[in-house]
Write an enzyme that holds these catalytic residues in place. Structure first.
Site, PDB file in Angstrom:
ATOM      1  N   SER A 190      -8.623   5.383  -9.087  1.00 47.84           N
ATOM      2  CA  SER A 190      -7.697   4.285  -9.679  1.00 47.84           C
ATOM      3  C   SER A 190      -8.516   2.811  -9.848  1.00 47.84           C
ATOM      4  O   SER A 190      -8.367   2.093 -10.452  1.00 47.84           O
ATOM      5  CB  SER A 190      -6.617   3.942  -8.906  1.00 47.84           C
ATOM      6  OG  SER A 190      -7.117   3.314  -7.381  1.00 47.84           O
ATOM      7  N   ARG A 249       9.438 -10.039   0.749  1.00 51.05           N
ATOM      8  CA  ARG A 249       8.063  -9.727   1.248  1.00 51.05           C
ATOM      9  C   ARG A 249       7.412 -10.855   1.474  1.00 51.05           C
ATOM     10  O   ARG A 249       7.757 -12.123   1.455  1.00 51.05           O
ATOM     11  CB  ARG A 249       7.416  -9.108  -0.119  1.00 51.05           C
ATOM     12  CG  ARG A 249       8.451  -7.888  -0.774  1.00 51.05           C
ATOM     13  CD  ARG A 249       8.325  -6.602   0.130  1.00 51.05           C
ATOM     14  NE  ARG A 249       8.984  -5.399  -0.312  1.00 51.05           N
ATOM     15  CZ  ARG A 249      10.291  -5.049   0.321  1.00 51.05           C
ATOM     16  NH1 ARG A 249      10.956  -6.110   0.915  1.00 51.05           N
ATOM     17  NH2 ARG A 249      10.692  -4.222  -0.411  1.00 51.05           N
ATOM     18  N   LYS A 265      -1.030   5.614   7.482  1.00 48.48           N
ATOM     19  CA  LYS A 265      -1.678   4.238   7.799  1.00 48.48           C
ATOM     20  C   LYS A 265      -1.417   3.925   9.272  1.00 48.48           C
ATOM     21  O   LYS A 265      -2.167   3.010  10.055  1.00 48.48           O
ATOM     22  CB  LYS A 265      -1.113   3.012   6.771  1.00 48.48           C
ATOM     23  CG  LYS A 265      -1.766   3.261   5.436  1.00 48.48           C
ATOM     24  CD  LYS A 265      -3.045   2.965   5.289  1.00 48.48           C
ATOM     25  CE  LYS A 265      -3.497   2.792   3.993  1.00 48.48           C
ATOM     26  NZ  LYS A 265      -4.999   2.542   3.873  1.00 48.48           N
ATOM     27  N   VAL A 278       3.790  -6.271  -7.490  1.00 48.55           N
ATOM     28  CA  VAL A 278       4.886  -6.982  -8.231  1.00 48.55           C
ATOM     29  C   VAL A 278       4.483  -8.267  -8.851  1.00 48.55           C
ATOM     30  O   VAL A 278       4.840  -8.653  -9.863  1.00 48.55           O
ATOM     31  CB  VAL A 278       6.186  -7.159  -7.422  1.00 48.55           C
ATOM     32  CG1 VAL A 278       5.745  -8.027  -6.188  1.00 48.55           C
ATOM     33  CG2 VAL A 278       7.495  -7.716  -8.119  1.00 48.55           C
ATOM     34  N   TYR A 334       2.905   7.430   3.473  1.00 46.31           N
ATOM     35  CA  TYR A 334       1.929   6.577   3.352  1.00 46.31           C
ATOM     36  C   TYR A 334       1.813   5.567   4.574  1.00 46.31           C
ATOM     37  O   TYR A 334       0.844   5.537   5.209  1.00 46.31           O
ATOM     38  CB  TYR A 334       2.138   5.798   1.946  1.00 46.31           C
ATOM     39  CG  TYR A 334       1.140   4.421   1.985  1.00 46.31           C
ATOM     40  CD1 TYR A 334      -0.063   4.677   1.607  1.00 46.31           C
ATOM     41  CD2 TYR A 334       1.664   3.197   2.366  1.00 46.31           C
ATOM     42  CE1 TYR A 334      -0.923   3.457   1.527  1.00 46.31           C
ATOM     43  CE2 TYR A 334       1.050   2.175   2.240  1.00 46.31           C
ATOM     44  CZ  TYR A 334      -0.525   2.161   1.858  1.00 46.31           C
ATOM     45  OH  TYR A 334      -1.226   1.116   1.632  1.00 46.31           O
ATOM     46  N   PHE A 354      -9.215  -3.203  -6.345  1.00 46.56           N
ATOM     47  CA  PHE A 354      -8.864  -4.421  -6.371  1.00 46.56           C
ATOM     48  C   PHE A 354      -9.110  -5.300  -5.158  1.00 46.56           C
ATOM     49  O   PHE A 354      -9.935  -6.409  -5.357  1.00 46.56           O
ATOM     50  CB  PHE A 354      -7.207  -4.328  -6.177  1.00 46.56           C
ATOM     51  CG  PHE A 354      -6.575  -5.728  -6.123  1.00 46.56           C
ATOM     52  CD1 PHE A 354      -7.084  -7.005  -6.597  1.00 46.56           C
ATOM     53  CD2 PHE A 354      -5.444  -5.785  -4.997  1.00 46.56           C
ATOM     54  CE1 PHE A 354      -6.276  -8.350  -6.204  1.00 46.56           C
ATOM     55  CE2 PHE A 354      -4.716  -6.809  -4.656  1.00 46.56           C
ATOM     56  CZ  PHE A 354      -5.515  -8.235  -5.378  1.00 46.56           C
TER      57      PHE A 354
HETATM   58  N1  LIG Z   1      -2.789  -4.259  -2.309  1.00 46.06           N
HETATM   59  C1  LIG Z   1      -1.753  -4.205  -1.182  1.00 46.06           C
HETATM   60  O1  LIG Z   1      -0.945  -5.010  -1.384  1.00 46.06           O
HETATM   61  C2  LIG Z   1      -2.364  -3.719  -0.194  1.00 46.06           C
HETATM   62  C3  LIG Z   1      -1.512  -3.757   1.079  1.00 46.06           C
HETATM   63  C4  LIG Z   1      -1.646  -3.042   2.144  1.00 46.06           C
HETATM   64  C5  LIG Z   1      -2.721  -2.194   2.586  1.00 46.06           C
HETATM   65  N2  LIG Z   1      -3.619  -2.131   1.282  1.00 46.06           N
HETATM   66  C6  LIG Z   1      -4.792  -1.196   1.571  1.00 46.06           C
HETATM   67  O2  LIG Z   1      -5.821  -1.897   0.847  1.00 46.06           O
HETATM   68  C7  LIG Z   1      -6.600  -0.969   0.594  1.00 46.06           C
HETATM   69  C8  LIG Z   1      -7.238  -1.019  -1.146  1.00 46.06           C
HETATM   70  O3  LIG Z   1      -5.986  -1.137  -1.636  1.00 46.06           O
HETATM   71  P1  LIG Z   1      -5.990  -1.914  -3.261  1.00 46.06           P
HETATM   72  O4  LIG Z   1      -4.810  -2.506  -3.166  1.00 46.06           O
HETATM   73  O5  LIG Z   1      -7.362  -2.507  -3.525  1.00 46.06           O
HETATM   74  O6  LIG Z   1      -5.918  -0.599  -4.230  1.00 46.06           O
HETATM   75  P2  LIG Z   1      -6.890   0.150  -5.092  1.00 46.06           P
HETATM   76  O7  LIG Z   1      -6.211   1.360  -5.731  1.00 46.06           O
HETATM   77  O8  LIG Z   1      -7.318  -0.848  -6.287  1.00 46.06           O
HETATM   78  O9  LIG Z   1      -8.072   0.592  -4.405  1.00 46.06           O
HETATM   79  C9  LIG Z   1      -8.243   1.771  -3.793  1.00 46.06           C
HETATM   80  C10 LIG Z   1      -9.626   2.304  -4.089  1.00 46.06           C
HETATM   81  O10 LIG Z   1      -9.788   3.444  -3.559  1.00 46.06           O
HETATM   82  C11 LIG Z   1     -10.340   4.544  -4.510  1.00 46.06           C
HETATM   83  N3  LIG Z   1     -10.231   5.691  -3.941  1.00 46.06           N
HETATM   84  C12 LIG Z   1      -8.642   6.449  -3.882  1.00 46.06           C
HETATM   85  N4  LIG Z   1      -8.973   7.548  -3.379  1.00 46.06           N
HETATM   86  C13 LIG Z   1     -10.192   8.010  -2.917  1.00 46.06           C
HETATM   87  C14 LIG Z   1     -11.110   8.766  -2.493  1.00 46.06           C
HETATM   88  N5  LIG Z   1     -10.455   9.934  -2.166  1.00 46.06           N
HETATM   89  N6  LIG Z   1     -12.324   8.726  -2.315  1.00 46.06           N
HETATM   90  C15 LIG Z   1     -12.932   7.650  -2.499  1.00 46.06           C
HETATM   91  N7  LIG Z   1     -12.317   6.388  -3.250  1.00 46.06           N
HETATM   92  C16 LIG Z   1     -11.068   6.680  -3.388  1.00 46.06           C
HETATM   93  C17 LIG Z   1      -9.857   4.037  -5.648  1.00 46.06           C
HETATM   94  O11 LIG Z   1     -10.575   4.619  -6.873  1.00 46.06           O
HETATM   95  C18 LIG Z   1      -9.669   2.671  -5.577  1.00 46.06           C
HETATM   96  O12 LIG Z   1     -10.942   1.982  -6.308  1.00 46.06           O
HETATM   97  C19 LIG Z   1      -6.038   0.677   0.565  1.00 46.06           C
HETATM   98  O13 LIG Z   1      -6.306   1.191   1.755  1.00 46.06           O
HETATM   99  C20 LIG Z   1      -4.417   0.057   0.712  1.00 46.06           C
HETATM  100  O14 LIG Z   1      -3.697   1.157   1.388  1.00 46.06           O
HETATM  101  C21 LIG Z   1      -3.418  -2.591   0.250  1.00 46.06           C
END
Ligand SMILES: NC(=O)c1ccc[n+]([C@@H]2O[C@H](COP(=O)([O-])OP(=O)(O)OC[C@H]3O[C@@H](n4cnc5c(N)ncnc54)[C@H](O)[C@@H]3O)[C@@H](O)[C@H]2O)c1
Length: 322
Positions: free
Chosen positions: A35, A225, A158, A201, A154, A11
């Site tokens: 994912s 949030r 982090k 959400v 998690y 995303f």
């Molecule tokens: N979306 C949020 O609200 C939010 C909030 C805080 C932190 N984050 C962090 O932002 C980052 C991106 O999150 P997102 O919301 O885009 O989620 P997402 O699941 O869309 O993106 C994560 C990506 O990482 C890839 N991935 C997972 N495990 C992997 C691995 N072992 N090797 C290679 N690729 C792998 C998945 O295929 C996916 O494309 C993450 O680190 C997440 O923890 C997101």
């Protein structure tokens, strides 16, 4: 500038790739597609001038470190992660394998390849635990307060990476920025399931409302949030290419919104007037979280520019047209 983005098909990562390409960077996208969706990168792939390459790889493997050493990116923006809080509770070993060991694999390879900087994606919603109401909005200096205990593996993963970042900076001369994101929302956000992850959400409610369905609120809906639009989050990553050295920086709106208020706002924007269903609160969910973005303004020159109304409208419009 040659930039390697992990989690590129996800995303946030895919929006980041699009922005970097638009700003003239050479981008190497990496994702294991566990994912993430290849379709998120269709715009990047059609850039056509060789500025974008994609490699399917798992961040925990030698293939990942070999790619870094071979391509020598100037900066690595590391977003790949096990992102499911509930899965981290069920399987903390897998969570740590991806989020801690995978990150270490990248940091070590970065030092071997001459990479200047790594930007790590931390979580403003999880690393501070459940802050006392008097500590809200929570600022970065509270991360090591005794009461700041993450409520999930998690959140722990982090948070512990912050120590490794400091070690690699002091011990190996590798620059870093850690961005602690609040709840990110926007187009392309794909709920993992009907229940979804807590951070999803907006996507879950919007999609259900557009389908004419009712939504489930867990607990009384008064939990709050901090929502930030994906385009603003991308701007923070871009700023981190050159600013924010050696810093943990909150990226959030600084404003609290309750789940009931969110439901009402999305209901108004989608025109779905169905009442929400209420189910018992899910264990481990925070009551209130809002992060203080003051440091981001001072260090990165970053402020959220997309308000909730505008961001929700853009998100709903994108879901509607898909
Ligand atoms: N979306 C949020 O609200 C939010 C909030 C805080 C932190 N984050 C962090 O932002 C980052 C991106 O999150 P997102 O919301 O885009 O989620 P997402 O699941 O869309 O993106 C994560 C990506 O990482 C890839 N991935 C997972 N495990 C992997 C691995 N072992 N090797 C290679 N690729 C792998 C998945 O295929 C996916 O494309 C993450 O680190 C997440 O923890 C997101």
């Amino acid at each position: 500038m040659r930039v390697l983005v992990t989690g590129a098909a996800g995303f946030i990562g895919s929006h980041l790739v699009d922005r970097l390409l638009a700003e003239g960077a050479e981008v190497i996208g990496v994702d294991d597609l566990s994912s993430g969706a290849p379709g998120n990168l269709s715009g990047a792939r059609s850039a056509g001038d060789g500025a974008f390459t994609f490699q399917q790889a798992n961040v925990t493997t030698p293939a990942m470190s070999e790619l870094i050493v071979a391509t020598k990116p100037e900066v690595i923006l590391h977003l790949a992660a096990q992102v499911d809080v509930r899965k981290s509770v069920a399987d903390p070993v897998h969570d740590a394998m991806v989020n801690v060991i995978g990150t270490l694999n990248i940091l070590k390879a970065a030092t071997e390849s001459g990479t200047r900087k790594v930007t790590f994606t931390s979580s403003g919603g999880c690393i501070y635990g459940e802050p006392e109401p008097s500590r809200l909005p929570v600022s970065e200096d509270q991360v090591y307060w005794p009461a700041s205990v993450p409520e999930s593996p998690y959140g722990v993963s982090k948070k512990v990476v912050l120590e490794y970042l400091r070690y690699f900076e002091l011990g190996k001369g590798l620059d870093y920025t850690a961005l602690a994101l609040s709840n990110v929302y926007g187009p392309r956000q794909e709920p993992a399931s009907e229940v979804g992850l807590e951070g999803q959400v907006v996507a879950i409610f919007s999609r259900r409302m557009l389908e004419g369905k009712s939504c489930t609120i867990y607990g009384d809906g008064e939990q709050t949030r901090d929502f930030v639009y994906v385009g603003d989050v991308v701007s923070a990553f871009v700023a981190s290419l050159r600013q924010g050295s050696g810093e943990l920086i909150n990226i959030g709106s600084g404003s609290e919104l309750s789940v009931n208020e969110l439901h009402a706002k999305l209901s108004e924007l989608t025109g779905n007037r169905l009442e929400a269903d209420y189910s018992p609160a899910r264990p481990g969910e925070l009551r209130r979280i809002v992060i203080d973005p003051t440091k981001a303004a001072a260090v990165l020159g970053w402020k959220p520019s997309v308000g909730l109304e505008e961001g929700f409208e853009q998100t709903i419009e994108s879901f509607r047209s898909n």
